[in-house]
Design a protein around this motif. Structure first.
Motif, PDB file in Angstrom:
ATOM      1  N   ALA A 176      64.531  39.854  21.721  1.00 17.12           N
ATOM      2  CA  ALA A 176      63.433  40.288  22.901  1.00 17.12           C
ATOM      3  C   ALA A 176      64.399  41.664  23.633  1.00 17.12           C
ATOM      4  O   ALA A 176      63.891  42.169  24.468  1.00 17.12           O
ATOM      5  CB  ALA A 176      63.634  39.434  23.946  1.00 17.12           C
ATOM      6  N   GLN A 177      65.297  42.025  23.018  1.00 22.14           N
ATOM      7  CA  GLN A 177      66.312  43.012  23.599  1.00 22.14           C
ATOM      8  C   GLN A 177      66.033  44.540  23.221  1.00 22.14           C
ATOM      9  O   GLN A 177      65.564  44.593  21.981  1.00 22.14           O
ATOM     10  CB  GLN A 177      67.775  42.891  23.429  1.00 22.14           C
ATOM     11  N   PRO A 178      65.810  45.515  23.932  1.00 19.56           N
ATOM     12  CA  PRO A 178      65.602  46.739  23.557  1.00 19.56           C
ATOM     13  C   PRO A 178      66.736  47.190  22.910  1.00 19.56           C
ATOM     14  O   PRO A 178      67.885  47.032  23.132  1.00 19.56           O
ATOM     15  CB  PRO A 178      65.171  47.568  24.821  1.00 19.56           C
ATOM     16  N   ALA A 179      66.665  48.114  21.568  1.00 22.40           N
ATOM     17  CA  ALA A 179      67.687  48.878  20.889  1.00 22.40           C
ATOM     18  C   ALA A 179      68.110  49.909  21.719  1.00 22.40           C
ATOM     19  O   ALA A 179      68.027  51.070  21.264  1.00 22.40           O
ATOM     20  CB  ALA A 179      67.042  49.036  19.767  1.00 22.40           C
ATOM     21  N   ASP A 180      68.678  49.746  22.900  1.00 20.17           N
ATOM     22  CA  ASP A 180      69.443  50.734  23.731  1.00 20.17           C
ATOM     23  C   ASP A 180      70.643  50.534  24.010  1.00 20.17           C
ATOM     24  O   ASP A 180      71.219  49.486  24.682  1.00 20.17           O
ATOM     25  CB  ASP A 180      68.721  50.469  25.204  1.00 20.17           C
ATOM     26  N   PRO A 181      71.635  51.361  23.363  1.00 22.16           N
ATOM     27  CA  PRO A 181      73.056  51.264  23.282  1.00 22.16           C
ATOM     28  C   PRO A 181      73.641  51.132  24.756  1.00 22.16           C
ATOM     29  O   PRO A 181      74.544  50.234  25.079  1.00 22.16           O
ATOM     30  CB  PRO A 181      73.631  52.561  22.591  1.00 22.16           C
ATOM     31  N   ASP A 182      72.953  52.013  25.807  1.00 15.08           N
ATOM     32  CA  ASP A 182      73.590  52.050  27.052  1.00 15.08           C
ATOM     33  C   ASP A 182      73.427  50.629  27.507  1.00 15.08           C
ATOM     34  O   ASP A 182      74.350  49.991  28.440  1.00 15.08           O
ATOM     35  CB  ASP A 182      73.029  53.157  27.994  1.00 15.08           C
ATOM     36  N   ALA A 183      72.151  50.115  27.627  1.00 15.64           N
ATOM     37  CA  ALA A 183      71.821  48.853  28.245  1.00 15.64           C
ATOM     38  C   ALA A 183      72.756  47.598  27.629  1.00 15.64           C
ATOM     39  O   ALA A 183      73.277  46.732  28.365  1.00 15.64           O
ATOM     40  CB  ALA A 183      70.338  48.565  27.974  1.00 15.64           C
ATOM     41  N   LEU A 184      72.954  47.487  26.333  1.00 15.56           N
ATOM     42  CA  LEU A 184      73.522  46.613  25.674  1.00 15.56           C
ATOM     43  C   LEU A 184      75.136  46.952  26.201  1.00 15.56           C
ATOM     44  O   LEU A 184      75.650  45.865  26.238  1.00 15.56           O
ATOM     45  CB  LEU A 184      73.498  46.843  24.135  1.00 15.56           C
ATOM     46  N   LEU A 185      75.625  48.023  26.340  1.00 17.04           N
ATOM     47  CA  LEU A 185      76.992  48.186  26.594  1.00 17.04           C
ATOM     48  C   LEU A 185      77.219  47.739  28.205  1.00 17.04           C
ATOM     49  O   LEU A 185      78.207  46.859  28.472  1.00 17.04           O
ATOM     50  CB  LEU A 185      77.459  49.726  26.567  1.00 17.04           C
ATOM     51  N   LYS A 186      76.342  47.912  28.890  1.00 15.58           N
ATOM     52  CA  LYS A 186      76.294  47.486  30.263  1.00 15.58           C
ATOM     53  C   LYS A 186      76.321  45.920  30.286  1.00 15.58           C
ATOM     54  O   LYS A 186      77.062  45.337  31.211  1.00 15.58           O
ATOM     55  CB  LYS A 186      74.917  47.837  31.235  1.00 15.58           C
ATOM     56  N   PHE A 187      75.272  45.147  29.632  1.00 16.93           N
ATOM     57  CA  PHE A 187      75.251  43.981  29.253  1.00 16.93           C
ATOM     58  C   PHE A 187      76.726  43.270  28.894  1.00 16.93           C
ATOM     59  O   PHE A 187      77.071  42.359  29.505  1.00 16.93           O
ATOM     60  CB  PHE A 187      74.280  43.354  28.334  1.00 16.93           C
ATOM     61  N   ALA A 188      77.285  43.895  27.859  1.00 17.37           N
ATOM     62  CA  ALA A 188      78.482  43.426  27.289  1.00 17.37           C
ATOM     63  C   ALA A 188      79.616  43.565  28.457  1.00 17.37           C
ATOM     64  O   ALA A 188      80.325  42.686  28.650  1.00 17.37           O
ATOM     65  CB  ALA A 188      79.130  44.282  26.177  1.00 17.37           C
ATOM     66  N   TYR A 189      79.690  44.488  29.301  1.00 18.70           N
ATOM     67  CA  TYR A 189      80.580  44.636  30.345  1.00 18.70           C
ATOM     68  C   TYR A 189      80.313  43.516  31.583  1.00 18.70           C
ATOM     69  O   TYR A 189      81.092  43.145  32.275  1.00 18.70           O
ATOM     70  CB  TYR A 189      80.545  46.059  30.941  1.00 18.70           C
ATOM     71  N   SER A 190      78.875  43.252  31.720  1.00 21.37           N
ATOM     72  CA  SER A 190      78.577  42.138  32.675  1.00 21.37           C
ATOM     73  C   SER A 190      79.150  40.855  32.267  1.00 21.37           C
ATOM     74  O   SER A 190      79.495  40.084  33.230  1.00 21.37           O
ATOM     75  CB  SER A 190      77.123  42.184  32.883  1.00 21.37           C
ATOM     76  N   THR A 191      79.705  40.551  31.037  1.00 17.20           N
ATOM     77  CA  THR A 191      80.134  39.292  30.898  1.00 17.20           C
ATOM     78  C   THR A 191      81.657  39.310  30.926  1.00 17.20           C
ATOM     79  O   THR A 191      82.182  38.063  30.891  1.00 17.20           O
ATOM     80  CB  THR A 191      79.854  39.067  29.438  1.00 17.20           C
ATOM     81  N   ALA A 192      82.381  40.397  31.174  1.00 16.13           N
ATOM     82  CA  ALA A 192      83.661  40.361  31.423  1.00 16.13           C
ATOM     83  C   ALA A 192      84.165  39.733  32.644  1.00 16.13           C
ATOM     84  O   ALA A 192      83.383  40.040  33.815  1.00 16.13           O
ATOM     85  CB  ALA A 192      84.344  41.576  31.229  1.00 16.13           C
ATOM     86  N   SER A 193      85.397  39.227  32.583  1.00 20.58           N
ATOM     87  CA  SER A 193      85.864  38.829  33.790  1.00 20.58           C
ATOM     88  C   SER A 193      86.760  39.897  34.484  1.00 20.58           C
ATOM     89  O   SER A 193      87.024  41.111  33.865  1.00 20.58           O
ATOM     90  CB  SER A 193      86.899  37.529  33.681  1.00 20.58           C
ATOM     91  N   GLY A 194      87.235  39.625  35.857  1.00 20.43           N
ATOM     92  CA  GLY A 194      87.554  41.007  36.529  1.00 20.43           C
ATOM     93  C   GLY A 194      89.142  40.795  36.284  1.00 20.43           C
ATOM     94  O   GLY A 194      89.874  41.756  36.868  1.00 20.43           O
ATOM     95  N   ASN A 195      89.599  39.998  35.585  1.00 26.09           N
ATOM     96  CA  ASN A 195      91.301  39.606  35.581  1.00 26.09           C
ATOM     97  C   ASN A 195      91.848  40.264  34.538  1.00 26.09           C
ATOM     98  O   ASN A 195      92.997  40.247  34.272  1.00 26.09           O
ATOM     99  CB  ASN A 195      91.490  38.183  35.664  1.00 26.09           C
ATOM    100  N   HIS A 196      91.239  40.831  33.438  1.00 26.34           N
ATOM    101  CA  HIS A 196      91.688  41.070  32.129  1.00 26.34           C
ATOM    102  C   HIS A 196      91.155  42.218  31.787  1.00 26.34           C
ATOM    103  O   HIS A 196      90.628  43.151  32.528  1.00 26.34           O
ATOM    104  CB  HIS A 196      91.472  40.122  31.046  1.00 26.34           C
ATOM    105  N   ASP A 197      91.457  42.747  30.578  1.00 21.77           N
ATOM    106  CA  ASP A 197      91.118  44.277  30.101  1.00 21.77           C
ATOM    107  C   ASP A 197      89.634  44.117  29.858  1.00 21.77           C
ATOM    108  O   ASP A 197      89.129  43.446  28.818  1.00 21.77           O
ATOM    109  CB  ASP A 197      91.693  44.336  28.650  1.00 21.77           C
TER     110      ASP A 197
END
Length: 351
Positions: free
Chosen positions: A210-231
């Motif tokens: 269901a996801q659009p093939a949009d690299p920027d949107a996918l990258l934003k999603f990947a960063y949204s899963t990161a915690s604020g305590n690590h790299d």
């Protein structure tokens, strides 16, 4: 010593896991490690011999391979293993561990990232994947080996061990609620049930399709899963790795994921990397500055299709020497099948 194989695992019911283990003390798991933790715990429960030699102990806060849990959780696991057998369960003893292989470190290049990612994305988009229908399952057969370690408290000596290379077969429903894992030698004969009422959405085919093939949107999603305590850059890279590693990713989306990964600072191209089937390929990779491990996604250098992954220690951390291969995987078969536990055959589509 407590045996503690650290392996990637699929989600189990979180409430059940909470009953089995004490609250962790900040294990700092990478996304592509954490989602496989619970499946490994359940596979360990079905093993009849919790202490095969050599008996590795938990090295603190390492996320390089599969089961990176705190010491207290490892102790709890040992208790669970000793208590969980039942007369109706066919149990197996895990194979003996072997010394981890050591390779010459191939320096990565940031200069080639843009052109390599462009080639990987083009190849992925041009290679259509099967489109599963309602009631079908994603089937992945792979070869895997993951890290364990041992530490002698009397002498202070440590050693790095890995599982022998072995087959792993996984079935996953499109929505992630049902599935099966067969990994001979590492759980009860015949396999164990996978699936969850609330699976991680980004690890399901239904969500990916269901996801659009949009690299920027996918990258934003990947960063949204990161915690604020690590790299956060490393966590975003790991998140994308967790998506592509054991799933059927629609071709256009796979290309966009590779493009997204290429935008992450610190990503390099490694010219020579071998997967668990000894296939030499080119890799997109990133060094985790905290653990000293470089995670590599390996692609065929001609077809640019994904082959598998490798984790190589680049600098010594917690006694693991540079050049040590702490994990290896390779994709043997990726297919769509009509039923859970069904293997590909006539009329089934392979990816």
């Amino acid at each position: 010593m407590i045996r503690n194989l650290r392996r990637r695992n699929e989600p189990l019911d979180h409430a059940e896991l909470a009953r089995l283990l004490p609250a962790p003390a900040d294990p700092r798991l990478a996304a592509d490690r954490q989602h496989l933790l619970e499946e490994h715990l359940m596979s360990e429960i079905h093993q009849s011999d919790p202490t095969p030699a050599p008996a590795p102990a938990r090295r603190p806060l390492r996320r390089t391979a599969l089961i990176a849990v705190p010491v207290a959780a490892a102790a709890a696991l040992a208790v669970v293993v000793s208590m969980a057998g039942s007369p109706d369960t066919t149990t197996v003893a895990a194979p003996q561990l072997v010394k981890a292989p050591v390779v010459q470190i191939d320096e990565g290049s940031a200069v080639k990232v843009t052109s390599t990612v462009r080639e990987l994305a083009a190849a992925a988009t041009a290679n259509p994947t099967p489109q599963p229908g309602a009631g079908q399952y994603i089937y992945i057969k792979s070869r895997v080996s993951f890290l364990a370690s041992s530490f002698n408290g009397d002498t202070g000596e440590s050693a790095t061990w890995v599982q022998p290379l072995h087959d792993r077969e996984a079935w996953k429903s499109l929505d992630g609620t049902k599935g099966w894992l067969d990994e001979p030698g590492y759980q009860a004969k015949g396999g164990i049930e996978l699936g969850s009422d609330e699976p991680r959405k980004d690890l399901t085919y239904k969500w990916l399709a269901a996801q659009p093939a949009d690299p920027d949107a996918l990258l934003k999603f990947a960063y949204s899963t990161a915690s604020g305590n690590h790299d956060r850059d490393q966590e975003a890279f790991n998140e994308i790795g967790s998506i592509i590693r054991e799933q059927l990713v629609p071709s256009a989306l796979a290309g966009a994921l590779y493009e997204a990964a290429g935008k992450i600072p610190g990503v390099v191209v490694v010219e020579h990397a071998q997967d668990a089937s000894d296939r030499d390929g080119i890799a997109l990779a990133r060094l985790d500055p905290r653990t000293g491990e470089r995670s590599e996604w390996i692609f065929d250098r001609e077809s640019h299709q994904y082959l598998g992954s490798r984790g190589v220690q680049i600098r010594e951390v917690n006694g693991v020497k540079p050049g040590t291969v702490v994990e290896r995987t390779s994709i043997v078969t990726r297919a769509v099948v009509d039923a859970n536990k069904q293997r590909p055959g006539a009329g089934q589509g392979k990816a």
